[in-house]
Write an enzyme that holds these catalytic residues in place. Structure first.
Site, PDB file in Angstrom:
ATOM      1  N   CYS A 296      13.292 -29.666 -20.086  1.00 46.72           N
ATOM      2  CA  CYS A 296      13.885 -28.927 -21.200  1.00 46.72           C
ATOM      3  C   CYS A 296      15.276 -29.427 -21.558  1.00 46.72           C
ATOM      4  CB  CYS A 296      13.917 -27.440 -20.880  1.00 46.72           C
ATOM      5  SG  CYS A 296      12.274 -26.670 -20.888  1.00 46.72           S
TER       6      CYS A 296
ATOM      7  N   ASP B  38      12.938 -15.955 -30.958  1.00 40.82           N
ATOM      8  CA  ASP B  38      12.208 -15.464 -29.788  1.00 40.82           C
ATOM      9  C   ASP B  38      11.335 -16.564 -29.204  1.00 40.82           C
ATOM     10  OD1 ASP B  38      12.228 -12.267 -29.258  1.00 40.82           O
ATOM     11  OD2 ASP B  38      12.689 -12.702 -31.340  1.00 40.82           O
TER      12      ASP B  38
END
Length: 328
Positions: free
Chosen positions: A14, A47
């Site tokens: 990530c 989100d």
């Protein structure tokens, strides 16, 4: 021949994400206005997954996540990438149903047998999650990349979302930090850190279920933007200030030493730069700031509410002078 997969990509896990500030400027305005009634969670606050109501008590959850190798072992990389993709469903309170593989592979550089090991790792974690894997898509890519697009189900009345935080809620973190700096050390030196692999391959299913059972409504998973980056998004969406007690945060063994020795990714430094204008750090040391901004891969859930066994690392308050406050 032994291949070090992390050497075939410019970044890892990530930490290779597009920086949050740049990403927000790209997607700005790409939102239906007004938002359709059946789109319960969309692009508004960033989100973890999209949620679309299909019946009064049923909604579809959709997400996708993939990245370059975070470890050299192909099987472990597949497990980590699958757990990370599934985490987006858990982070909104959903249950994964089916995943499809997303594979980019330098077929003239790396043997296809390694790609098979990556896919096998993903399949094994999906089976652990009781999530079907049904096909996918592959491309010939100069850098290896792997992940999944995952579809799940959720009760639209029982969701975990970024904008549901309220003053007085405690903040619990369900996995220790330090995954990013240990992965950076692994990429640089070849040292293997089983504690990091164990953390990254642990599903967030249990934490999500406990959060829902306890009636919590606000959560996110901590991945590429680090604890501070994801907490900033939560605080901003909820209109509150978040306070973090840096001494209450758990770290993986070796994480502090990795920061001390300079194994900090560019992604982590970009995270810190992004949140710093919105944060009162007081006298918190630079090494602690970097750890709190460390770009995690398949990190834990950050829940606004108590989770048994997870440390309380802070709270949400109504103060508006800073979005984040970090205390020693």
């Amino acid at each position: 021949m032994k291949y070090r997969l992390t050497q075939y990509a410019h970044g890892g896990g990530c930490a290779c994400k597009i920086p949050p500030g740049e990403l927000e400027s790209v997607v700005a305005g790409l939102i239906d206005a007004p938002r359709p009634d059946d789109l319960v969670i969309g692009l508004d606050d960033g989100d973890d997954a999209a949620v679309v109501r299909i019946e009064e008590d049923n909604a579809v959850v959709a997400t996708a996540d993939f990245f370059t190798p975070v470890v050299d072992d192909p099987y472990d990389w597949g497990r980590i990438a699958a757990a990370n993709a599934l985490s987006d469903v858990y982070a909104v309170g959903g249950r994964p149903l089916v995943g499809v593989n997303l594979l980019g592979w330098p077929r003239d550089t790396l043997p296809m047998e390694l790609a098979r090991e990556v896919l096998r790792g993903g399949l094994d974690v999906a089976r652990e999650a009781r999530c079907h894997v049904a096909g996918g898509h592959s491309v010939d890519d100069p850098e290896p990349k792997y992940g999944m697009a995952v579809t799940g189900l959720a009760d639209p009345a029982r969701l975990l979302r970024l904008d549901a935080g309220r003053p007085g809620m405690p903040l619990c973190l369900t996995k220790p930090l330090g995954i990013g700096v240990l992965n950076t050390r692994h990429k640089t030196t070849g040292e293997v850190f089983p504690q990091a692999v164990a953390a990254m391959t642990t599903l967030n299913a249990g934490a999500s279920r406990v959060a829902l059972d306890r009636g919590h409504t606000c959560a996110t998973d901590v991945t590429g933007f680090g604890l501070l980056g994801h907490l900033y998004k939560m605080a901003r969406a909820s209109g509150v200030t978040a306070v973090i007690d840096s001494s209450a945060v758990d770290y993986l063994d070796g994480a502090r030493e990795a920061v001390r020795d300079g194994f900090v990714s560019g992604g982590t430094r970009r995270n810190l730069s992004w949140v710093s204008p919105h944060t009162d750090f007081g006298g918190v040391a630079e090494e602690d700031r970097l750890l709190l901004a460390d770009a995690q891969t398949s990190g834990g859930l950050l829940v606004a509410g108590e989770i048994p066994g997870a440390p309380v690392v802070g709270e949400l308050i109504g103060r508006e002078s800073h979005t984040l406050i970090v205390r020693e």
